[in-house]
Design a protein around this motif. Structure first.
Motif, PDB file in Angstrom:
ATOM      1  N   ASP A 153       0.815  -1.211   0.000  1.00 19.92           N
ATOM      2  CA  ASP A 153       0.000   0.000   0.000  1.00 19.92           C
ATOM      3  C   ASP A 153       0.857   1.273   0.000  1.00 19.92           C
ATOM      4  N   LEU A 154       2.137   1.132   0.325  1.00 19.26           N
ATOM      5  CA  LEU A 154       3.006   2.303   0.404  1.00 19.26           C
ATOM      6  C   LEU A 154       3.684   2.555  -0.941  1.00 19.26           C
ATOM      7  N   PRO A 155       3.817   3.826  -1.346  1.00 16.01           N
ATOM      8  CA  PRO A 155       4.512   4.141  -2.603  1.00 16.01           C
ATOM      9  C   PRO A 155       5.983   3.738  -2.529  1.00 16.01           C
ATOM     10  N   PHE A 156       6.546   3.409  -3.699  1.00 16.00           N
ATOM     11  CA  PHE A 156       7.981   3.113  -3.766  1.00 16.00           C
ATOM     12  C   PHE A 156       8.783   4.374  -3.478  1.00 16.00           C
ATOM     13  N   GLN A 157       9.976   4.173  -2.897  1.00 17.68           N
ATOM     14  CA  GLN A 157      10.901   5.272  -2.649  1.00 17.68           C
ATOM     15  C   GLN A 157      12.259   4.936  -3.246  1.00 17.68           C
ATOM     16  N   ALA A 158      12.994   5.993  -3.625  1.00 20.51           N
ATOM     17  CA  ALA A 158      14.340   5.775  -4.147  1.00 20.51           C
ATOM     18  C   ALA A 158      15.239   5.220  -3.045  1.00 20.51           C
ATOM     19  N   PRO A 159      16.162   4.336  -3.371  1.00 20.01           N
ATOM     20  CA  PRO A 159      17.046   3.759  -2.358  1.00 20.01           C
ATOM     21  C   PRO A 159      18.160   4.727  -1.965  1.00 20.01           C
ATOM     22  N   ILE A 160      18.864   4.386  -0.926  1.00 19.76           N
ATOM     23  CA  ILE A 160      20.009   5.176  -0.469  1.00 19.76           C
ATOM     24  C   ILE A 160      21.277   4.584  -1.077  1.00 19.76           C
ATOM     25  N   GLY A 161      22.087   5.437  -1.694  1.00 21.50           N
ATOM     26  CA  GLY A 161      23.300   4.981  -2.358  1.00 21.50           C
ATOM     27  C   GLY A 161      24.511   4.999  -1.445  1.00 21.50           C
ATOM     28  N   ARG A 162      25.709   4.923  -2.056  1.00 22.67           N
ATOM     29  CA  ARG A 162      26.955   4.853  -1.281  1.00 22.67           C
ATOM     30  C   ARG A 162      27.172   6.091  -0.425  1.00 22.67           C
ATOM     31  N   SER A 163      26.665   7.239  -0.892  1.00 20.77           N
ATOM     32  CA  SER A 163      26.883   8.493  -0.165  1.00 20.77           C
ATOM     33  C   SER A 163      26.067   8.565   1.114  1.00 20.77           C
ATOM     34  N   GLY A 164      25.100   7.636   1.272  1.00 16.83           N
ATOM     35  CA  GLY A 164      24.209   7.681   2.422  1.00 16.83           C
ATOM     36  C   GLY A 164      23.013   8.578   2.201  1.00 16.83           C
ATOM     37  N   ARG A 165      22.896   9.125   0.981  1.00 18.55           N
ATOM     38  CA  ARG A 165      21.787  10.018   0.685  1.00 18.55           C
ATOM     39  C   ARG A 165      20.860   9.368  -0.333  1.00 18.55           C
ATOM     40  N   GLN A 166      19.605   9.786  -0.261  1.00 20.64           N
ATOM     41  CA  GLN A 166      18.598   9.325  -1.192  1.00 20.64           C
ATOM     42  C   GLN A 166      18.626  10.217  -2.434  1.00 20.64           C
ATOM     43  N   ALA A 430      -8.658 -12.011 -16.895  1.00 25.00           N
ATOM     44  CA  ALA A 430      -8.732 -12.494 -15.515  1.00 25.00           C
ATOM     45  C   ALA A 430      -7.929 -11.584 -14.594  1.00 25.00           C
ATOM     46  N   GLU A 431      -6.769 -11.116 -15.063  1.00 24.62           N
ATOM     47  CA  GLU A 431      -5.968 -10.198 -14.253  1.00 24.62           C
ATOM     48  C   GLU A 431      -6.678  -8.853 -14.091  1.00 24.62           C
ATOM     49  N   GLN A 432      -7.316  -8.369 -15.149  1.00 25.18           N
ATOM     50  CA  GLN A 432      -8.065  -7.115 -15.066  1.00 25.18           C
ATOM     51  C   GLN A 432      -9.200  -7.227 -14.047  1.00 25.18           C
ATOM     52  N   GLU A 433      -9.910  -8.345 -14.065  1.00 24.91           N
ATOM     53  CA  GLU A 433     -11.009  -8.538 -13.105  1.00 24.91           C
ATOM     54  C   GLU A 433     -10.476  -8.623 -11.681  1.00 24.91           C
ATOM     55  N   ASN A 434      -9.340  -9.261 -11.500  1.00 25.08           N
ATOM     56  CA  ASN A 434      -8.719  -9.336 -10.180  1.00 25.08           C
ATOM     57  C   ASN A 434      -8.360  -7.939  -9.694  1.00 25.08           C
ATOM     58  N   TYR A 435      -7.788  -7.128 -10.589  1.00 22.85           N
ATOM     59  CA  TYR A 435      -7.431  -5.752 -10.244  1.00 22.85           C
ATOM     60  C   TYR A 435      -8.660  -4.942  -9.866  1.00 22.85           C
ATOM     61  N   ASN A 436      -9.759  -5.126 -10.588  1.00 21.74           N
ATOM     62  CA  ASN A 436     -10.971  -4.348 -10.344  1.00 21.74           C
ATOM     63  C   ASN A 436     -11.561  -4.591  -8.962  1.00 21.74           C
ATOM     64  N   ARG A 437     -11.223  -5.707  -8.350  1.00 22.18           N
ATOM     65  CA  ARG A 437     -11.751  -6.010  -7.011  1.00 22.18           C
ATOM     66  C   ARG A 437     -11.006  -5.282  -5.895  1.00 22.18           C
ATOM     67  N   ILE A 438      -9.853  -4.696  -6.211  1.00 21.40           N
ATOM     68  CA  ILE A 438      -9.017  -4.069  -5.189  1.00 21.40           C
ATOM     69  C   ILE A 438      -9.409  -2.605  -5.014  1.00 21.40           C
ATOM     70  N   ILE A 439      -9.624  -2.202  -3.763  1.00 24.39           N
ATOM     71  CA  ILE A 439      -9.923  -0.807  -3.442  1.00 24.39           C
ATOM     72  C   ILE A 439      -8.608  -0.059  -3.277  1.00 24.39           C
ATOM     73  N   SER A 440      -8.415   1.002  -4.042  1.00 24.59           N
ATOM     74  CA  SER A 440      -7.130   1.710  -4.051  1.00 24.59           C
ATOM     75  C   SER A 440      -7.041   2.745  -2.931  1.00 24.59           C
ATOM     76  N   SER A 441      -5.799   3.181  -2.671  1.00 30.51           N
ATOM     77  CA  SER A 441      -5.592   4.224  -1.662  1.00 30.51           C
ATOM     78  C   SER A 441      -6.228   5.537  -2.120  1.00 30.51           C
ATOM     79  N   TRP A 442      -6.276   5.810  -3.452  1.00 32.38           N
ATOM     80  CA  TRP A 442      -6.918   7.024  -3.961  1.00 32.38           C
ATOM     81  C   TRP A 442      -8.388   7.039  -3.563  1.00 32.38           C
ATOM     82  N   GLU A 443      -9.074   5.920  -3.697  1.00 31.59           N
ATOM     83  CA  GLU A 443     -10.486   5.851  -3.337  1.00 31.59           C
ATOM     84  C   GLU A 443     -10.692   6.098  -1.851  1.00 31.59           C
ATOM     85  N   ARG A 444      -9.827   5.505  -1.032  1.00 31.66           N
ATOM     86  CA  ARG A 444      -9.951   5.714   0.416  1.00 31.66           C
ATOM     87  C   ARG A 444      -9.675   7.158   0.792  1.00 31.66           C
ATOM     88  N   GLU A 445      -8.691   7.768   0.113  1.00 28.13           N
ATOM     89  CA  GLU A 445      -8.306   9.124   0.484  1.00 28.13           C
ATOM     90  C   GLU A 445      -9.358  10.142   0.083  1.00 28.13           C
TER      91      GLU A 445
END
Length: 451
Positions: A153-166, A430-445
């Motif tokens: 449910d959480l958005p992806f974030q960029a990883p931290i590299g060698r410098s220790g910064r994102q 079948a994958e589209q129908e499976n997706y349609n059953r999922i309530i998104s964070s946009w809808e909740r927000e």
């Protein structure tokens, strides 16, 4: 590379391989199969799998029962999987000496299984071979590195590299930004070299922690195998360094999508590029190849954009092409013709997403061009300047619309079996129908307390 089972056996013994991962690729691009002791693999020279494996969705579900029993034996019988000795690769990240061998699938009469993506590509390549042509392809794979995240449910974030910064902001072609992940890419390159993958350049793409790996041009089937292996390799290298690698077409809101650009040309039996005339100009066959891509890519779009997420990449205002216009040195069109000498003249299909099944995307792209050449299709005039606003050659805007268009195109049945077309569409619906059953964070927000 081995060319016979005896040579494959010697290769396994010389490297003291103790386990063999026996792989096939399903319609969604997932590697499925069995892990076998090497001794058993050598004795059995293959494996059996339920043919229903080829109709699984990306979630592991099956298609509707009426379609399932129309396309498959109701007894859920096995198919016979035979190793291709030319498609053997090491598994460098395994603890025990391990190899992965890609298999082809057959029924009990020895006929190629029509639902197999690898068999579909081989079928298209035979069309070319029967005319004395050999297609040459060069894929470019884009992908994102992200932080590891256990909550989908959480958005992806960029990883931290060698410098220790994102990483933040746009870092297109930045050497320093790519070097932030040097240890990861050193492992990736070492593993790919051990596997014999034909990698060329590494590029930092436009998105935050978005990268691109280019493959050297070569045989279409061998490169499709390599992409399947590369995706596994890249994910494993990322996991070793506590990050994740994703080939989703549009993994992050506000960031560019990831493509699998396909450069393609065609050689004759003497190794001459049929896309160029003796005087170096564009040949009629080249223009017809482009015409075929323009006419049939919209009909086969689900093979280039196979998921609901794929169509987020085609949104207006993004860097991805939204049509099948063509032009020279123009990255805003779906079909770019890079500047080159006549022997290297090619067209770059910029529409496939990084999430596409490599066998099916390459097969579809080559098939579109092939039909254009044999039917003498003429392309539209080339585009100069920006093409995003042009609407004459627009694509379907959703997976649902694209599947309907693919299903209604009867011209394809002469080249792709009706069974494959029906099976692929059933899996994606079948994958589209499976997706349609999922309530998104946009809808909740936005709907929870507002409607």
């Amino acid at each position: 590379m081995t060319t016979s089972f005896d040579q494959l056996t010697s290769w396994l013994k010389e490297r003291k391989i103790t386990e063999v991962e026996c792989l096939i690729c399903d319609l969604t691009g997932i590697a499925r199969g069995k892990i076998s002791p090497t001794s058993k693999f050598i004795v059995e020279q293959g494996m059996r799998l339920p043919e229903s494996v080829l109709l699984q969705t990306v979630t592991g579900d099956s298609v509707e029962p009426d379609i399932y029993y129309r396309l498959l034996d109701p007894a859920d019988i096995d198919m016979f999987c035979r190793p291709d000795p030319s498609a053997v690769f090491l598994v460098p990240w395994a603890i025990e000496p391990t190899a992965q061998v890609i298999h082809d699938t057959y029924d009990k009469q020895g006929n190629p299984i029509e639902l197999s993506p690898r068999n579909i590509l081989k079928k298209v390549l035979k069309l070319y071979a029967d005319r004395g042509w050999q297609p040459i392809v060069a894929p470019e794979m884009e992908f994102y590195l992200t932080k590891r995240c256990e909550d989908p449910d959480l958005p992806f974030q960029a990883p931290i590299g060698r410098s220790g910064r994102q990483e933040t902001g746009r870092q297109s072609f930045s050497i320093d930004a790519a070097n932030e992940f040097d240890p990861l890419f050193e492992d990736m390159y070492d593993w790919c070299e051990a596997q014999g993958l034909d990698l060329d350049t590494l590029i930092h793409e436009e998105g935050t922690a978005q990268m691109e790996i280019n493959f050297r041009h070569g045989d279409a089937l061998h490169l499709a195998d390599q992409i399947l292996v590369f995706k596994r390799t890249m994910r494993e290298a990322a996991l070793k360094h506590n990050v994740a690698a994703t080939f989703m077409a549009k993994p992050m809101t506000g960031e560019p999508g990831s493509a699998m650009h396909l450069h393609q040309s065609v050689m004759d039996q003497d190794g001459r590029n049929i896309f160029s005339n003796p005087d170096g100009s564009m040949s009629e066959l080249f223009l017809q190849h482009v015409g075929g891509l323009q006419k049939y890519i919209p009909e086969l779009l689900p093979l280039f954009a196979p998921n609901v997420n794929s169509f987020r990449r085609f949104q207006p205002g993004t860097s991805a092409p939204v049509n099948v216009e063509w032009g020279e040195e123009n990255r805003t069109v779906g079909l770019r013709v890079p500047e080159s000498d006549p022997q290297n003249r090619r067209v770059e299909n910029r529409l496939p997403g990084a999430d596409a099944n490599p066998y099916l995307a390459i097969a579809a792209s080559l098939l579109c061009g092939y039909i254009g050449m044999v039917e003498g299709l003429e392309p539209s005039p080339p585009v100069k300047g920006r093409s995003h606003e042009r609407r004459n050659l627009r694509l379907p805007l959703s997976l649902h619309a694209a599947l309907e268009r693919m299903e209604s195109c009867r011209d394809l049945e002469a080249y792709l079996s009706p069974r494959f077309i029906a099976g692929y569409i059933a899996v994606k619906r079948a994958e589209q129908e499976n997706y349609n059953r999922i309530i998104s964070s946009w809808e909740r927000e936005f709907l929870m307390l507002s409607v």
